[in-house]
Design a protein around this motif. Structure first.
Motif, mmCIF file in Angstrom:
data_model
loop_
_atom_site.group_PDB
_atom_site.id
_atom_site.type_symbol
_atom_site.label_atom_id
_atom_site.label_comp_id
_atom_site.label_asym_id
_atom_site.label_seq_id
_atom_site.Cartn_x
_atom_site.Cartn_y
_atom_site.Cartn_z
ATOM 1 N N THR A 60 -0.276 2.905 -5.742
ATOM 2 C CA THR A 60 -1.453 2.732 -5.485
ATOM 3 C C THR A 60 -2.287 4.080 -5.962
ATOM 4 O O THR A 60 -3.334 4.036 -6.461
ATOM 5 N N GLU A 79 1.225 14.958 -3.479
ATOM 6 C CA GLU A 79 2.267 14.081 -3.172
ATOM 7 C C GLU A 79 3.472 14.713 -2.510
ATOM 8 O O GLU A 79 3.595 15.876 -2.950
ATOM 9 N N ASN A 94 8.616 -5.709 -11.050
ATOM 10 C CA ASN A 94 8.112 -6.893 -11.055
ATOM 11 C C ASN A 94 6.567 -7.114 -10.375
ATOM 12 O O ASN A 94 6.367 -6.776 -9.360
ATOM 13 N N SER A 318 2.195 8.494 7.963
ATOM 14 C CA SER A 318 1.429 9.663 7.722
ATOM 15 C C SER A 318 0.092 9.349 7.422
ATOM 16 O O SER A 318 -0.991 9.624 8.169
ATOM 17 N N GLU A 577 0.394 -0.339 0.528
ATOM 18 C CA GLU A 577 1.356 -0.547 1.748
ATOM 19 C C GLU A 577 0.716 -0.027 3.158
ATOM 20 O O GLU A 577 1.199 -0.319 4.180
ATOM 21 N N LEU A 587 3.988 -4.366 -5.486
ATOM 22 C CA LEU A 587 3.315 -3.523 -6.524
ATOM 23 C C LEU A 587 1.950 -4.295 -6.966
ATOM 24 O O LEU A 587 0.862 -3.084 -6.995
HETATM 25 C C1 LIG Z 1 14.200 -0.768 -4.317
HETATM 26 C C2 LIG Z 1 12.659 -1.373 -4.323
HETATM 27 C C3 LIG Z 1 12.442 -2.408 -5.375
HETATM 28 C C4 LIG Z 1 11.154 -2.977 -5.242
HETATM 29 N N1 LIG Z 1 11.142 -3.907 -6.168
HETATM 30 C C5 LIG Z 1 9.640 -4.295 -6.325
HETATM 31 C C6 LIG Z 1 9.581 -5.470 -7.168
HETATM 32 O O1 LIG Z 1 10.143 -5.804 -8.287
HETATM 33 N N2 LIG Z 1 8.209 -5.835 -7.322
HETATM 34 C C7 LIG Z 1 7.356 -5.474 -6.287
HETATM 35 O O2 LIG Z 1 6.194 -6.003 -6.236
HETATM 36 N N3 LIG Z 1 7.400 -4.492 -5.356
HETATM 37 C C8 LIG Z 1 8.724 -4.221 -5.429
HETATM 38 N N4 LIG Z 1 9.011 -2.976 -4.393
HETATM 39 C C9 LIG Z 1 7.818 -2.728 -3.344
HETATM 40 C C10 LIG Z 1 6.796 -1.579 -4.133
HETATM 41 O O3 LIG Z 1 7.676 -0.600 -4.661
HETATM 42 C C11 LIG Z 1 6.038 -1.224 -3.036
HETATM 43 O O4 LIG Z 1 5.469 -2.041 -2.546
HETATM 44 C C12 LIG Z 1 4.990 -0.259 -3.874
HETATM 45 O O5 LIG Z 1 5.499 0.959 -4.422
HETATM 46 C C13 LIG Z 1 4.022 0.458 -2.641
HETATM 47 O O6 LIG Z 1 3.116 1.122 -3.205
HETATM 48 P P1 LIG Z 1 2.354 2.596 -2.372
HETATM 49 O O7 LIG Z 1 1.290 2.935 -3.364
HETATM 50 O O8 LIG Z 1 1.781 1.673 -1.173
HETATM 51 O O9 LIG Z 1 3.390 3.247 -2.002
HETATM 52 P P2 LIG Z 1 4.458 4.082 -2.700
HETATM 53 O O10 LIG Z 1 4.639 3.432 -4.174
HETATM 54 O O11 LIG Z 1 5.682 4.021 -1.975
HETATM 55 O O12 LIG Z 1 3.877 5.439 -2.872
HETATM 56 C C14 LIG Z 1 3.300 6.225 -1.892
HETATM 57 C C15 LIG Z 1 3.447 7.644 -2.113
HETATM 58 O O13 LIG Z 1 2.856 8.504 -1.043
HETATM 59 C C16 LIG Z 1 3.641 9.600 -0.991
HETATM 60 N N5 LIG Z 1 3.095 10.095 0.405
HETATM 61 C C17 LIG Z 1 3.393 9.443 1.543
HETATM 62 N N6 LIG Z 1 2.836 10.391 2.746
HETATM 63 C C18 LIG Z 1 2.250 11.169 2.184
HETATM 64 C C19 LIG Z 1 1.697 12.482 2.631
HETATM 65 N N7 LIG Z 1 1.441 12.616 3.858
HETATM 66 N N8 LIG Z 1 1.222 13.350 1.708
HETATM 67 C C20 LIG Z 1 1.374 13.086 0.522
HETATM 68 N N9 LIG Z 1 1.917 12.222 -0.105
HETATM 69 C C21 LIG Z 1 2.548 11.079 0.788
HETATM 70 C C22 LIG Z 1 5.087 9.177 -0.895
HETATM 71 O O14 LIG Z 1 5.854 10.380 -1.127
HETATM 72 C C23 LIG Z 1 5.012 8.252 -2.218
HETATM 73 O O15 LIG Z 1 5.130 8.989 -3.303
HETATM 74 C C24 LIG Z 1 10.133 -2.525 -4.314
HETATM 75 C C25 LIG Z 1 10.406 -1.406 -3.454
HETATM 76 C C26 LIG Z 1 11.812 -0.787 -3.429
HETATM 77 C C27 LIG Z 1 11.984 0.318 -2.321
#
Ligand SMILES: Cc1cc2nc3c(=O)[nH]c(=O)nc-3n(C[C@H](O)[C@H](O)[C@H](O)COP(=O)(O)OP(=O)(O)OC[C@H]3O[C@@H](n4cnc5c(N)ncnc54)[C@H](O)[C@@H]3O)c2cc1C
Length: 608
Positions: A60, A79, A94, A318, A577, A587
């Protein structure tokens, strides 16, 4: 402030805050395990400033930062981790993007924003356990996603993401709609994987799928646009215009109010206050690693459960907690509570603490010292039995979790017809529920699950039962010459009471009798094949794995965070998320909502 007509209830945000952010509330936050995330006081001076401050450099945060920079904003991303990417960089890459992408069109797939919207809000689609994937999605949030989904695919191409050139399919898809194949696959190219420490073989780079192929190009693009990425900066609080020190009414602390004007963070023990002239975007990735927070939705998910993505990236809630402490609401809680196919999965790799089926930590990974073991992949659960904390079997080990809804899950599909449910074969077997049920005592979760096998099984599977494959140091793998000795050895921080040695011996004796009889009289495992009879005997950690966060902060179609009165909290955005109202896995919603948030935050006009 704009009032959301759907929620005119006069729920006082102040009342809510009184019990969260201050006084007794501070204890409540501590109870959530996140005492550092809170409403921060407005500082006397800002250490840094930018138009838009993005929290989290994952699926995101990076699109949000790029889009905000394209909108003319100066952008700081903070980060918490030592590297970018969060769960996304570990992911399979994916992306369920639809609505008519050029890749869909190239291969003749018919899709449109309206079809995508219709699919993702269809109340009538259920999984084989009767749980509806789309029924509790928020229509405003889904409409915004549907309208920007195909555009996001083209946008990702513009920002350097290479997608595997093949017809979109269903690989990796959960809850992405019945009418069209929508999974597009980001190619890892030559980027090193965090879990391996190296790239895939050259011939696989453009034809495989991995999250590194999404994240590294986006990181490069963000940096090229001048986005500043501050690693090891953890956001600990959100700051509103009228901070706490200005907000005493009738001698009592009152919630702060006004725009979100910045954040406080911690970097190497020091507080860093960062001003956000236009907006703050939360892309913090959900709550699955925060035991108290995840138990709001499902009390069974106690501390022993593994979380996919750990130990690289922790979803510690958080973002949600900081936002809630300034009045934000949660939203769409059913999507987290519902038992969707892949939300809690069976361990794929056993004998290690982190054994999510699609993620094995290899010794060359830069974080292998934290993961400690890569695990043993179970090809055939005929080679092991699974026992709980008390040494008792509880189910047919060959069973898995429910399948997720996807393209063509329902073959004769009529949108919004109750008859769709009639075409879904009810499936009573679900390993996960039996595992989460535990021994039936008063323990809220199911407790640890151990795979028990013998030397013959290790040979059949080709397992090497030594480090670095198994974790003998922290207590996730044990061996012994007798089953009673094995039970006595099993101990780690999650095995809260000793396994009764006699119980494990009895369990194996009974199971071996099922092999003789060709029938599992207890749990119906299809023709149990192999006795457990040749020492040494082994016990390998096989506790289920939590995967997605599908509920979070209340947002509107512009990804603005909303409070308990349905009012927008000015200057605060969220996606991915950590945002609620949308049960799609992974994703795609993150990338789309990141873009939406980035665009709207950059476009804010703020006086003064
Ligand atoms: C092994 C695995 C395989 C997956 N495969 C797929 C797939 O093939 N297809 C798919 O659609 N989805 C997949 N997913 C799910 C997908 O990766 C997640 O849904 C997606 O990355 C979530 O995005 P996000 O931006 O919400 O969080 P994230 O990508 O996790 O990013 C959040 C970031 O925020 C940072 N953060 C958190 N709190 C703080 C704070 N207080 N201060 C500063 N930084 C902070 C974290 O360290 C992290 O880097 C998979 C997940 C895993 C674990």
């Amino acid at each position: 402030m704009k009032k959301d007509k759907r929620n005119q209830q006069d729920f006082s945000r102040r009342d809510f805050l009184k019990t969260t952010a201050t006084g007794a509330g501070a204890a409540a936050l501590t109870g959530l395990g996140m005492e550092q995330a809170r409403a921060a006081e407005k500082p006397a001076h800002w250490d840094k400033e930018a138009d838009v401050v993005v929290i989290g450099a994952g699926a995101t945060g990076l699109p949000a930062a790029i889009q905000a920079a394209l909108g003319g904003a100066s952008v700081i991303v903070i980060e918490a981790n030592t590297g970018v990417g969060g769960h996304a960089i570990l992911s399979g890459g994916n992306l369920a993007l639809g609505g008519g992408t050029t890749r869909q069109k190239k291969y003749g797939v018919v899709d449109s924003p309206d079809l995508l919207f219709s699919d993702l809000t269809d109340w009538s689609v259920v999984e084989p356990n009767g749980f509806p994937d789309y029924r509790y999605n928020d229509k405003e949030v889904i409409r915004a996603f549907a309208d920007e989904s195909a555009n996001t695919y083209e946008w990702l191409l513009e920002h350097g993401v290479v997608f595997v050139d093949k017809i979109p399919d269903t690989l990796g898809g959960h809850a992405c709609g019945n009418s069209a194949p929508r999974e597009h696959h980001a190619a890892p190219m030559a980027w090193p994987l965090v879990q391996n420490g190296g790239p895939l073989p050259t011939d696989k780079g453009a034809t495989s799928s991995s999250g590194v192929g999404l994240i590294r190009p986006l990181e490069a693009s963000a940096r090229k646009l001048g986005v500043q990425i501050l690693l090891q900066h953890k956001m600990t609080g959100l700051i509103r215009e009228n901070g706490r020190e200005n907000a005493r009414e009738n001698g009592r602390d009152t919630p702060n109010s006004g725009r979100v004007v910045g954040i406080s963070a911690v970097n190497q023990g020091k507080t860093v206050n960062i001003r956000a002239r236009k907006g703050v975007i939360l892309g913090t990735g959900g709550h699955s690693s925060n035991v108290n927070f995840r138990r709001i939705f499902d009390p069974r998910l106690t501390e022993e459960y593994q979380v996919a993505g750990e130990p690289y990236s922790f979803q510690d809630a958080s973002g949600e907690i900081a936002a809630m402490s300034i009045g934000a609401s949660l939203w769409g809680a059913f999507n987290q509570t519902g038992e969707f196919g892949q939300n809690v999965t069976k361990a794929g790799w056993i004998g290690c603490q982190y054994g999510y089926v699609n993620l094995s930590w290899q010794p060359d990974s830069p974080i292998f010292s934290k993961a400690r073991a890569s695990g043993l992949f179970v090809k055939d659960y005929q080679d092991a039995i699974l026992v709980n904390i008390a040494g008792l079997r509880f189910y047919d080990e060959t069973q898995g979790q429910f399948p997720a809804n996807n393209y063509n899950s329902i073959k004769t599909y009529t949108p919004r017809s109750y008859r769709n449910a009639a075409d879904v074969k009810y499936e009573p077997s679900n390993f996960i529920n039996a595992a989460l049920a535990g021994t039936g005592d008063t323990t809220p979760g199911g407790g640890p699950i151990w795979a028990i096998f013998d030397a013959d099984a290790a040979k059949r599977e080709g397992w090497k039962v030594t480090p670095p494959y198994v974790d003998t140091v922290e207590g996730y793998f044990f061996s012994a010459d007798t089953l009673t000795e094995l039970a006595a050895k099993i101990a780690n921080k999650f095995q809260k009471k000793p396994m009764p040695p006699g119980a494990l011996q009895d369990t194996v004796t009974r199971y071996n009798s099922f092999v003789d009889a060709g029938k599992d009289a207890d749990f119906g495992k299809p023709a149990p094949k192999y006795k457990i009879q040749t020492p040494p005997y082994y016990a390998a950690w096989a506790t289920p794995v939590i995967h997605d966060t599908r509920s979070g902060l209340r947002i509107n179609g512009k990804c603005q965070v909303m409070d308990l009165n349905g009012e927008i909290i000015p200057g605060l955005y969220c996606g991915g998320e950590s945002a609620g109202g949308f049960s799609l896995h992974g994703l795609a919603r993150c990338a789309v909502q990141g873009r939406i948030a980035g665009k709207n935050a950059a476009a804010e006009t703020v006086k003064g």
